[in-house]
Structure formats: C-alpha cells, structure tokens
Motif scaffolding. Structure first.
Motif, PDB file in Angstrom:
ATOM      1  N   GLU A 107       0.829  -1.199   0.000  1.00  0.00           N
ATOM      2  CA  GLU A 107       0.000   0.000   0.000  1.00  0.00           C
ATOM      3  C   GLU A 107       0.866   1.253   0.000  1.00  0.00           C
ATOM      4  O   GLU A 107       2.025   1.238   0.423  1.00  0.00           O
ATOM      5  CB  GLU A 107      -0.921   0.008   1.224  1.00  0.00           C
ATOM      6  N   TYR A 108       0.248   2.361  -0.475  1.00  0.00           N
ATOM      7  CA  TYR A 108       0.957   3.634  -0.458  1.00  0.00           C
ATOM      8  C   TYR A 108       1.081   4.149   0.975  1.00  0.00           C
ATOM      9  O   TYR A 108       0.144   4.022   1.779  1.00  0.00           O
ATOM     10  CB  TYR A 108       0.226   4.665  -1.301  1.00  0.00           C
ATOM     11  N   ILE A 109       2.237   4.752   1.286  1.00  0.00           N
ATOM     12  CA  ILE A 109       2.470   5.343   2.596  1.00  0.00           C
ATOM     13  C   ILE A 109       3.060   6.746   2.411  1.00  0.00           C
ATOM     14  O   ILE A 109       3.683   7.039   1.387  1.00  0.00           O
ATOM     15  CB  ILE A 109       3.419   4.477   3.454  1.00  0.00           C
ATOM     16  N   VAL A 110       2.818   7.608   3.397  1.00  0.00           N
ATOM     17  CA  VAL A 110       3.364   8.964   3.356  1.00  0.00           C
ATOM     18  C   VAL A 110       4.111   9.239   4.664  1.00  0.00           C
ATOM     19  O   VAL A 110       3.802   8.665   5.719  1.00  0.00           O
ATOM     20  CB  VAL A 110       2.257  10.023   3.145  1.00  0.00           C
ATOM     21  N   CYS A 111       5.090  10.125   4.568  1.00  0.00           N
ATOM     22  CA  CYS A 111       5.934  10.448   5.710  1.00  0.00           C
ATOM     23  C   CYS A 111       5.394  11.701   6.393  1.00  0.00           C
ATOM     24  O   CYS A 111       5.295  12.765   5.765  1.00  0.00           O
ATOM     25  CB  CYS A 111       7.370  10.678   5.224  1.00  0.00           C
ATOM     26  N   VAL A 112       5.024  11.600   7.676  1.00  0.00           N
ATOM     27  CA  VAL A 112       4.445  12.725   8.408  1.00  0.00           C
ATOM     28  C   VAL A 112       5.281  13.017   9.660  1.00  0.00           C
ATOM     29  O   VAL A 112       6.072  12.179  10.118  1.00  0.00           O
ATOM     30  CB  VAL A 112       2.985  12.448   8.807  1.00  0.00           C
ATOM     31  N   TYR A 113       5.066  14.196  10.216  1.00  0.00           N
ATOM     32  CA  TYR A 113       5.819  14.627  11.407  1.00  0.00           C
ATOM     33  C   TYR A 113       5.629  13.649  12.563  1.00  0.00           C
ATOM     34  O   TYR A 113       4.534  13.128  12.791  1.00  0.00           O
ATOM     35  CB  TYR A 113       5.372  16.025  11.828  1.00  0.00           C
ATOM     36  N   SER A 114       6.722  13.436  13.312  1.00  0.00           N
ATOM     37  CA  SER A 114       6.670  12.542  14.471  1.00  0.00           C
ATOM     38  C   SER A 114       7.541  13.101  15.589  1.00  0.00           C
ATOM     39  O   SER A 114       8.713  13.426  15.371  1.00  0.00           O
ATOM     40  CB  SER A 114       7.159  11.148  14.087  1.00  0.00           C
ATOM     41  N   ARG A 115       6.989  13.248  16.798  1.00  0.00           N
ATOM     42  CA  ARG A 115       7.778  13.682  17.952  1.00  0.00           C
ATOM     43  C   ARG A 115       8.908  12.688  18.239  1.00  0.00           C
ATOM     44  O   ARG A 115      10.020  13.056  18.590  1.00  0.00           O
ATOM     45  CB  ARG A 115       6.879  13.781  19.183  1.00  0.00           C
ATOM     46  N   GLU A 116       8.601  11.409  18.068  1.00  0.00           N
ATOM     47  CA  GLU A 116       9.559  10.359  18.407  1.00  0.00           C
ATOM     48  C   GLU A 116      10.779  10.394  17.510  1.00  0.00           C
ATOM     49  O   GLU A 116      11.907  10.144  17.965  1.00  0.00           O
ATOM     50  CB  GLU A 116       8.874   8.990  18.313  1.00  0.00           C
ATOM     51  N   TYR A 117      10.564  10.700  16.213  1.00  0.00           N
ATOM     52  CA  TYR A 117      11.662  10.609  15.257  1.00  0.00           C
ATOM     53  C   TYR A 117      12.184  11.960  14.780  1.00  0.00           C
ATOM     54  O   TYR A 117      13.000  12.017  13.869  1.00  0.00           O
ATOM     55  CB  TYR A 117      11.218   9.807  14.036  1.00  0.00           C
ATOM     56  N   ARG A 118      11.678  13.061  15.348  1.00  0.00           N
ATOM     57  CA  ARG A 118      12.087  14.363  14.829  1.00  0.00           C
ATOM     58  C   ARG A 118      13.618  14.511  14.854  1.00  0.00           C
ATOM     59  O   ARG A 118      14.260  13.989  15.782  1.00  0.00           O
ATOM     60  CB  ARG A 118      11.411  15.491  15.615  1.00  0.00           C
ATOM     61  N   PRO A 119      14.210  15.166  13.847  1.00  0.00           N
ATOM     62  CA  PRO A 119      13.525  15.938  12.789  1.00  0.00           C
ATOM     63  C   PRO A 119      12.965  15.077  11.658  1.00  0.00           C
ATOM     64  O   PRO A 119      12.423  15.611  10.698  1.00  0.00           O
ATOM     65  CB  PRO A 119      14.645  16.842  12.274  1.00  0.00           C
ATOM     66  N   ASP A 120      13.147  13.762  11.747  1.00  0.00           N
ATOM     67  CA  ASP A 120      12.560  12.889  10.724  1.00  0.00           C
ATOM     68  C   ASP A 120      11.081  12.679  11.018  1.00  0.00           C
ATOM     69  O   ASP A 120      10.542  13.181  12.009  1.00  0.00           O
ATOM     70  CB  ASP A 120      13.294  11.550  10.685  1.00  0.00           C
ATOM     71  N   GLY A 121      10.436  11.876  10.184  1.00  0.00           N
ATOM     72  CA  GLY A 121       9.023  11.592  10.357  1.00  0.00           C
ATOM     73  C   GLY A 121       8.772  10.110  10.502  1.00  0.00           C
ATOM     74  O   GLY A 121       9.704   9.312  10.702  1.00  0.00           O
ATOM     75  N   VAL A 122       7.490   9.732  10.386  1.00  0.00           N
ATOM     76  CA  VAL A 122       7.099   8.330  10.500  1.00  0.00           C
ATOM     77  C   VAL A 122       6.179   7.983   9.341  1.00  0.00           C
ATOM     78  O   VAL A 122       5.366   8.797   8.909  1.00  0.00           O
ATOM     79  CB  VAL A 122       6.402   8.062  11.855  1.00  0.00           C
ATOM     80  N   TRP A 123       6.331   6.782   8.828  1.00  0.00           N
ATOM     81  CA  TRP A 123       5.464   6.331   7.734  1.00  0.00           C
ATOM     82  C   TRP A 123       4.060   6.012   8.259  1.00  0.00           C
ATOM     83  O   TRP A 123       3.924   5.332   9.279  1.00  0.00           O
ATOM     84  CB  TRP A 123       6.010   5.068   7.082  1.00  0.00           C
ATOM     85  N   VAL A 124       3.031   6.509   7.557  1.00  0.00           N
ATOM     86  CA  VAL A 124       1.636   6.178   7.866  1.00  0.00           C
ATOM     87  C   VAL A 124       0.929   5.803   6.569  1.00  0.00           C
ATOM     88  O   VAL A 124       1.365   6.178   5.476  1.00  0.00           O
ATOM     89  CB  VAL A 124       0.886   7.360   8.536  1.00  0.00           C
ATOM     90  N   THR A 125      -0.160   5.057   6.692  1.00  0.00           N
ATOM     91  CA  THR A 125      -0.934   4.692   5.511  1.00  0.00           C
ATOM     92  C   THR A 125      -1.471   5.943   4.830  1.00  0.00           C
ATOM     93  O   THR A 125      -2.022   6.826   5.487  1.00  0.00           O
ATOM     94  CB  THR A 125      -2.109   3.771   5.899  1.00  0.00           C
ATOM     95  N   GLY A 126      -1.305   6.014   3.508  1.00  0.00           N
ATOM     96  CA  GLY A 126      -1.649   7.237   2.794  1.00  0.00           C
ATOM     97  C   GLY A 126      -3.047   7.314   2.236  1.00  0.00           C
ATOM     98  O   GLY A 126      -3.549   8.400   1.956  1.00  0.00           O
TER      99      GLY A 126
END
Length: 365
Positions: free
Chosen positions: A306-325
């Motif tokens: 499935e398609y996923i998009v990268c969104v802001y995450s407190r846990e991984y900042r400054p990176d993000g986390v993959w979520v279902t798109g």
C-alpha cells in the motif's frame, strides 16, 4: 439543428412500458455494443461483467435496473423542455454514475492488486449510464429534427460533456408517474395528451421505446423498412460502444502510476473473472508503517504494497514516521476535485496531494 455546426453530428451509416426502451431492449443494446472477450481478449467484456452491467430490475442494478427509479429524470433524460435542461440531466447522470465507476474500480488486494474495491458496483453504474444514453435517442426529437432537415441522424454531442448550442430545437417528452400510466396529463378522461405549458410533447407521443409505440412504429422516410424505433436503437448501440471506450480510458487514466498499470485495472473492471495483477514493481521509495522516514514523496509499504506517506513525528524528529496514505489515482496540482469524494492522491512525481475545497488538488499533508 440544421446549422453547419450541428450538421457535423449527423453523418452516419446505419448498421444492417412506456418509460424507456424495454429492459430486454436495453440488454440487447448493451450486448450488441460491447466487444466480447472471445473476440478481443484484452479489450473485451467477459460474461460475468456483462451480466453485472445489464443488471436486474428486481434490485435496481445495471441498465435494466434504472427503470426501478421512475422519478429520477436523469436516469432517462425525461421531461426536458429545452437543450439547456437536457444538458442539466446529462451532467447529473454523468456526475452520479462516473464517481461510482471510479470508486468501484479502485484497485484492491495489495501487493499484487488483482482485485477491485467494488467491481459489481462499478459495472452496474456503467450500465446505468448506458441506459440514460440510450434513452436520449428514444425520448428526444433528435432523430426527428435531423430527418426534417434531410440529414441522416448521427450521434448526439452528449457525455462526458453537453453543449446545448449543438442541441438547438431538441427536447424530450414530459413524463411524470403521478399523471397515470402514460405519465402525461390529458384534456379529459380518455382525452388527448395535454403536457404542461412549456412542453411541446408528452413522452407518450414522442417515445420510440418499442416498435409498437406511436412514434416508434413510424417509418423513417427514405430508409424503408427502418422505423423510428429501429433508428433510435441503432444510434443507441453505436453510441454505447463509444461510451465503453470512453469509460475504459477514464478508468485507466485514473489509476495509472509508477506503481499501477491503469490499463490492467480497466481490463479487470470489464473482465470480472480476470484477476490480473496490476502492481508495477519499480524503484519507488520503500518503507513500512511505523518506521522512521525522511522524504516528502509517497512511498510503498514493503509488507502490504500500500501507499504510505511520511508525516511529522515527535519520536523521530527531525525525521518523520510512515503512515498509511489512502492514496487514490494520480493527479496534477491545481486540477479540480470533489472533496465529497476525493481525499488523497499523488502527482506523477509522487508528491502527496489532498483535495482542498475551492482549490483543487494541493500538496499535503
């Protein structure tokens, strides 16, 4: 209708109930119009899909089922006193059925995407649209105007758009189930049909639904032994073939991307027993829901496809986390969309986009 602009629509060589073509007529039109898989393995329609397109009056599905909804003028292009009113009904029919086709044809079953989200619904909706198209020729005076101008009737300029400028003088008959079996008021009990003031004719006197209706039985001048019913059915059949290719192309374009073969999706729509894998394997960004990411592009989940998009995450900042798109289709930024139906998509360059009211597709999230 006899203008130079309109005359271009009248070139044609004709191949050797009261509300609409009878159910069997609608079924026969569809059967005659659509290429079968036996003769066209990739572009044809298989038996299961054909049966779902034809549908049933009992459950209101497909081209037969449209007659269950007698009060919906857009399903039959009825009670339109002017070209503008015809175009309103054409637009209403298109906007009602095509979103159902697209939603139902959306690929499902990752990672191979052999399935559709709701194939029967999509095929039934196509059948309903074909019903409305066929009824235009039976319920309007399109044929009569061409004959009066000594022209051979051709296909009308309707679907996907409608330009009332090319429908000068065209109207459909008045029909209202509340007016009795014939759908039209009369001067007295058993008297002559008497449509409301702004209507020129009643459905009863204009329709070419059967070979035995008042207008359907009339011979076409210079085309003996063809009747108005024969000609309406021939035009409906030819135009339904064009509608088929149009809808196929819309489905293919809607789902073509680097990860999906849109033509494959169209084949699975019109061949219900095909189950062809439509996923395209490539070098798209890979990841998994819940994992760290650092991209602004749409990715593909390695576990589900499935398609996923990268969104802001407190846990991984400054990176993000993959979520279902929940990505559907491919569109360009700024293209129009309907927020009631469209939610998330992607550009041809894999940029995630959202449908924004009055702004069309815009980058996001």
């Amino acid at each position: 209708m006899a203008t130079t602009a309109a005359a271009a629509f009248f070139a044609m060589s004709v191949p050797p109930k009261a509300q609409a073509f009878y159910g069997d007529d609608h079924a026969l039109i569809v059967r005659a119009a659509l290429p079968l898989v036996q003769s066209s393995p990739d572009d044809g329609v298989d038996a299961t899909a054909l049966n779902q397109i034809i549908g049933s009056l009992l459950d209101g599905t497909g081209t037969r089922g449209a007659d269950l909804f007698q009060f919906d003028a857009f399903r039959h292009i009825d009670s339109a006193a002017s070209p503008a009113e015809i175009c309103v009904l054409v637009a209403e029919a298109w906007d009602f059925y095509i979103p159902q086709v697209i939603r139902g044809a959306a690929p499902a079953g990752p990672p191979d995407f052999r399935l559709l989200s709701n194939g029967p619904q999509a095929r039934s909706a196509f059948g309903g649209l074909a019903h409305a198209l066929a009824d235009f020729y039976s319920h309007s005076n399109w044929i009569e105007l061409a004959i009066a101008a000594n022209l051979r009737p051709g296909l009308a300029p309707i679907f996907p758009t409608c330009d009332d400028g090319f429908l000068a003088g065209v109207h459909t008959g008045y029909f209202n189930p509340m007016s009795g079996v014939d759908g039209c008021p009369s001067t007295a009990l058993g008297g002559e049909p008497d449509p409301p003031e702004r209507f020129e004719e009643c459905h009863l006197t204009l329709n070419k639904d059967t070979a035995h209706s008042l207008r359907g039985d009339a011979p076409v001048p210079g085309m003996s032994p063809m009747t108005h019913y024969d000609l309406a059915r021939a035009l409906a059949t030819r135009h339904t073939t064009e509608l088929y290719w149009l809808v196929r192309s819309i489905v293919a374009r809607s789902f073509s991307s680097e990860d999906l073969d849109g033509e494959c999706v169209a084949r699975n729509l019109f061949q219900a027993d095909r189950f062809e894998p439509c996923a395209v394997h490539n070098d798209r960004i890979r990841g998994a829901v819940g994992e760290r990411c650092s991209t602004t592009l749409v990715g593909v989940d390695v576990n589900t496809g499935e398609y996923i998009v990268c969104v802001y995450s407190r846990e991984y900042r400054p990176d993000g986390v993959w979520v279902t798109g929940n990505i559907v289709g491919v569109h360009n930024i700024g293209e129009p969309c309907d927020p009631k139906i469209d939610k998330a998509s992607q550009t041809p360059d894999y940029i995630p986009i959202l449908c924004v009211v009055d702004q069309g597709w815009q980058p996001g999230p």
